[in-house]
Design a protein around this motif. Structure first.
Motif, short mmCIF file in Angstrom:
data_model
loop_
_atom_site.label_atom_id
_atom_site.label_comp_id
_atom_site.label_asym_id
_atom_site.label_seq_id
_atom_site.Cartn_x
_atom_site.Cartn_y
_atom_site.Cartn_z
N LEU A 129 7.99 62.39 34.58
CA LEU A 129 8.09 63.76 35.07
C LEU A 129 7.98 63.81 36.59
CD1 LEU A 129 8.25 66.80 34.59
CD2 LEU A 129 5.77 66.79 34.28
N ILE A 130 7.02 63.09 37.15
CA ILE A 130 6.84 63.05 38.60
C ILE A 130 8.07 62.45 39.27
CG2 ILE A 130 5.50 61.99 40.47
CD1 ILE A 130 3.05 62.29 38.59
N GLU A 131 8.63 61.40 38.68
CA GLU A 131 9.82 60.76 39.24
C GLU A 131 11.01 61.72 39.22
OE1 GLU A 131 12.73 57.03 38.12
OE2 GLU A 131 10.61 56.89 37.64
N ALA A 132 11.17 62.46 38.14
CA ALA A 132 12.28 63.42 38.04
C ALA A 132 12.12 64.55 39.05
CB ALA A 132 12.35 63.98 36.63
N LEU A 133 10.90 65.02 39.28
CA LEU A 133 10.67 66.10 40.23
C LEU A 133 10.87 65.65 41.67
CD1 LEU A 133 7.58 67.80 38.59
CD2 LEU A 133 9.92 68.66 38.65
N ASN A 134 10.67 64.36 41.94
CA ASN A 134 10.85 63.84 43.29
C ASN A 134 12.30 63.49 43.59
OD1 ASN A 134 8.21 64.00 44.18
ND2 ASN A 134 7.66 62.04 43.28
N ASN A 135 13.19 63.60 42.62
CA ASN A 135 14.58 63.23 42.79
C ASN A 135 15.30 64.31 43.58
OD1 ASN A 135 17.12 62.24 42.60
ND2 ASN A 135 17.22 62.21 40.39
N ASN A 136 15.85 63.95 44.71
CA ASN A 136 16.55 64.90 45.57
C ASN A 136 18.06 64.68 45.58
OD1 ASN A 136 14.22 66.21 46.40
ND2 ASN A 136 13.85 64.72 48.02
N LYS A 137 18.59 64.01 44.58
CA LYS A 137 20.01 63.72 44.54
C LYS A 137 20.80 64.98 44.22
CE LYS A 137 19.59 58.94 42.99
NZ LYS A 137 19.91 58.01 41.92
N SER A 138 21.97 65.08 44.82
CA SER A 138 22.87 66.19 44.53
C SER A 138 23.74 65.83 43.33
CB SER A 138 23.78 66.47 45.73
OG SER A 138 23.00 66.86 46.83
#
Length: 55
Positions: free
Chosen positions: A20-29
């Motif tokens: 969950l933390i990894e997904a929230l930190n993802n800034n990819k467009s």
């Protein structure tokens, strides 16, 4: 009064919390793909005319 059948208990472990933390930190467009027979309109004046917004 709600019974336990109407509620859902969420259980997190270390692996799901890290995901969950990894997904929230993802800034990819997102990868965008043009669709055939579609025109992108970015001119603000045209968009205002489409929706009947007066100046």
């Amino acid at each position: 009064m709600a019974t336990k059948t109407f509620t859902k208990e969420m259980h997190f472990n270390q692996k799901s919390a890290n995901q969950l933390i990894e997904a929230l930190n993802n800034n990819k467009s997102p990868k965008r793909k043009m669709i055939n027979n579609v025109q992108n309109i970015s001119d603000k004046d045209i968009i205002k005319k489409m929706f009947g917004v007066k100046k």
